[in-house]
Design a protein around this motif. Structure first.
Motif, PDB file in Angstrom:
ATOM      1  N   ALA A 187      -5.925   6.533  -1.549  1.00 41.03           N
ATOM      2  CA  ALA A 187      -6.207   6.032  -2.655  1.00 41.03           C
ATOM      3  C   ALA A 187      -6.193   4.582  -2.611  1.00 41.03           C
ATOM      4  N   ARG A 188      -5.117   3.850  -2.053  1.00 40.05           N
ATOM      5  CA  ARG A 188      -4.810   2.304  -1.929  1.00 40.05           C
ATOM      6  C   ARG A 188      -5.948   2.024  -1.153  1.00 40.05           C
ATOM      7  N   PHE A 189      -6.352   2.719   0.149  1.00 38.32           N
ATOM      8  CA  PHE A 189      -7.271   2.000   0.869  1.00 38.32           C
ATOM      9  C   PHE A 189      -8.526   1.816   0.529  1.00 38.32           C
ATOM     10  N   LEU A 190      -8.746   3.259  -0.153  1.00 34.78           N
ATOM     11  CA  LEU A 190     -10.429   3.095  -1.219  1.00 34.78           C
ATOM     12  C   LEU A 190     -10.276   2.314  -2.085  1.00 34.78           C
ATOM     13  N   GLY A 191      -9.411   2.036  -2.833  1.00 29.51           N
ATOM     14  CA  GLY A 191      -9.122   1.310  -3.932  1.00 29.51           C
ATOM     15  C   GLY A 191      -8.997  -0.060  -3.710  1.00 29.51           C
ATOM     16  N   TYR A 192      -8.655  -0.657  -2.621  1.00 35.11           N
ATOM     17  CA  TYR A 192      -8.851  -2.039  -2.251  1.00 35.11           C
ATOM     18  C   TYR A 192      -9.724  -2.438  -1.127  1.00 35.11           C
ATOM     19  N   GLY A 193     -10.421  -1.274  -0.937  1.00 33.68           N
ATOM     20  CA  GLY A 193     -11.441  -1.673   0.367  1.00 33.68           C
ATOM     21  C   GLY A 193     -10.772  -2.043   1.312  1.00 33.68           C
ATOM     22  N   ALA A 194      -9.887  -1.254   1.904  1.00 39.79           N
ATOM     23  CA  ALA A 194      -9.032  -1.906   3.245  1.00 39.79           C
ATOM     24  C   ALA A 194      -9.884  -1.676   4.288  1.00 39.79           C
ATOM     25  N   PRO A 195      -9.846  -2.685   5.423  1.00 39.29           N
ATOM     26  CA  PRO A 195     -10.571  -2.436   6.534  1.00 39.29           C
ATOM     27  C   PRO A 195     -10.125  -1.415   7.416  1.00 39.29           C
ATOM     28  N   LEU A 196     -10.732  -0.333   7.822  1.00 36.62           N
ATOM     29  CA  LEU A 196     -10.459   0.835   8.591  1.00 36.62           C
ATOM     30  C   LEU A 196     -11.329   1.128   9.691  1.00 36.62           C
ATOM     31  N   SER A 197     -10.811   1.556  10.966  1.00 36.49           N
ATOM     32  CA  SER A 197     -11.467   2.308  11.971  1.00 36.49           C
ATOM     33  C   SER A 197     -12.428   3.338  11.386  1.00 36.49           C
ATOM     34  N   ALA A 198     -13.522   3.655  12.294  1.00 35.60           N
ATOM     35  CA  ALA A 198     -14.625   4.563  12.049  1.00 35.60           C
ATOM     36  C   ALA A 198     -13.646   5.951  11.471  1.00 35.60           C
ATOM     37  N   THR A 199     -12.754   6.257  12.496  1.00 40.08           N
ATOM     38  CA  THR A 199     -12.011   7.434  12.321  1.00 40.08           C
ATOM     39  C   THR A 199     -11.172   7.635  11.094  1.00 40.08           C
ATOM     40  N   ALA A 200     -10.561   6.512  10.811  1.00 37.92           N
ATOM     41  CA  ALA A 200      -9.817   6.519   9.758  1.00 37.92           C
ATOM     42  C   ALA A 200     -10.591   6.311   8.533  1.00 37.92           C
ATOM     43  N   GLN A 201     -11.613   5.845   8.478  1.00 37.46           N
ATOM     44  CA  GLN A 201     -12.467   5.678   7.030  1.00 37.46           C
ATOM     45  C   GLN A 201     -12.918   7.215   7.122  1.00 37.46           C
TER      46      GLN A 201
END
Ligand SMILES: N[C@@H](CCC(=O)N[C@@H](CS)C(=O)NCC(=O)O)C(=O)O
Length: 222
Positions: A173-187
């Motif tokens: 929720a935090r990563f999606l909420g703040y647009g955190a940069p992620l690898s393709a697998t993590a995204q």
């Protein structure tokens, strides 16, 4: 009559409550929900009256008192063992990454408080180095779990959405909420968690909360 009660905080903000609520629902416990709005003048008084730790989540089930989301996860797994993987290697990894989440990632927690209404808006001054390091470590954990154990499903250990996924659902929720940069697998993993029916239900119930519960403390992260 229900078998007990689950005390939680505002769904929009309460990351620990989200964990407890997910484990309880995955285990199928029949409990009534008692929600305490966070960051309100009466929050401390209400939590003190309802929970031995004066914090949420708190579970009372068939006469058993369980506080702290990790203890609730373990209690729920005693009832529904599939919440942890059966294989000892996977189980060790699942427990370790959940414990690391429970006790760590302070920089991420402080800089990016959970706010389900955030909508992808990044931090105004960029991501501090300590938060970047937390994001990288979590991305590496998710990627290793997905690569080694995740075949056959969309979650960390495959097709079952278990306690390790629960531990990281508020991080998603935090990563999606703040647009955190992620690898393709993590995204991809983050999107699978967001789409899980119970996670979708938690978001929908958060969306329906009264606007009076909006709190500056959580809304003002910049
Ligand atoms: N380690 C605890 C942390 C629980 C916690 O800090 N919960 C927050 C809500 S997310 C709380 O009750 N805060 C009290 C308050 O905001 O007054 C757990 O895992 O359950």
């Amino acid at each position: 009559m229900a078998d007990g009660r689950l005390v939680i905080g505002t769904k929009r903000y309460s990351s620990w409550s989200m964990r407890g609520w997910l484990s309880v629902h995955l285990a199928g416990l029949d409990v009534v929900e008692e929600l305490v709005a966070l960051a309100q003048p009466d929050t401390a008084e209400r939590l003190t009256a309802l929970s031995p730790s004066a914090r949420a989540p708190y579970l009372e089930h068939l006469g058993v008192s369980v506080w702290d989301s990790l203890a609730i996860a373990e209690y729920c797994a005693d009832i529904e063992p599939s919440l942890w993987p059966v294989d000892p290697v996977k189980r060790g990894f699942a427990r370790s990454m959940s414990a690391e989440m429970h006790s760590g990632f302070q920089a991420l927690r402080v800089a990016m408080p959970m706010n389900l209404g955030r909508g992808g808006r990044g931090l105004a001054n960029g991501i501090p180095d300590a938060v970047r390091a937390d994001i990288a470590r979590i991305d590496a954990l998710w990627t290793e779990a997905r690569d080694r154990f995740g075949g056959g499903g969309h979650y960390l250990f495959g097709a079952e959405f278990g306690n390790a996924d629960v531990a990281f659902a508020p991080v998603v929720a935090r990563f999606l909420g703040y647009g955190a940069p992620l690898s393709a697998t993590a995204q991809r993993y983050a999107e699978a968690v967001r789409a899980h029916p119970l996670v979708a239900r938690w978001y929908a119930e958060a969306e329906a909360e009264p606007t009076e519960w909006l709190a500056e403390r959580y809304e003002s992260a910049d």
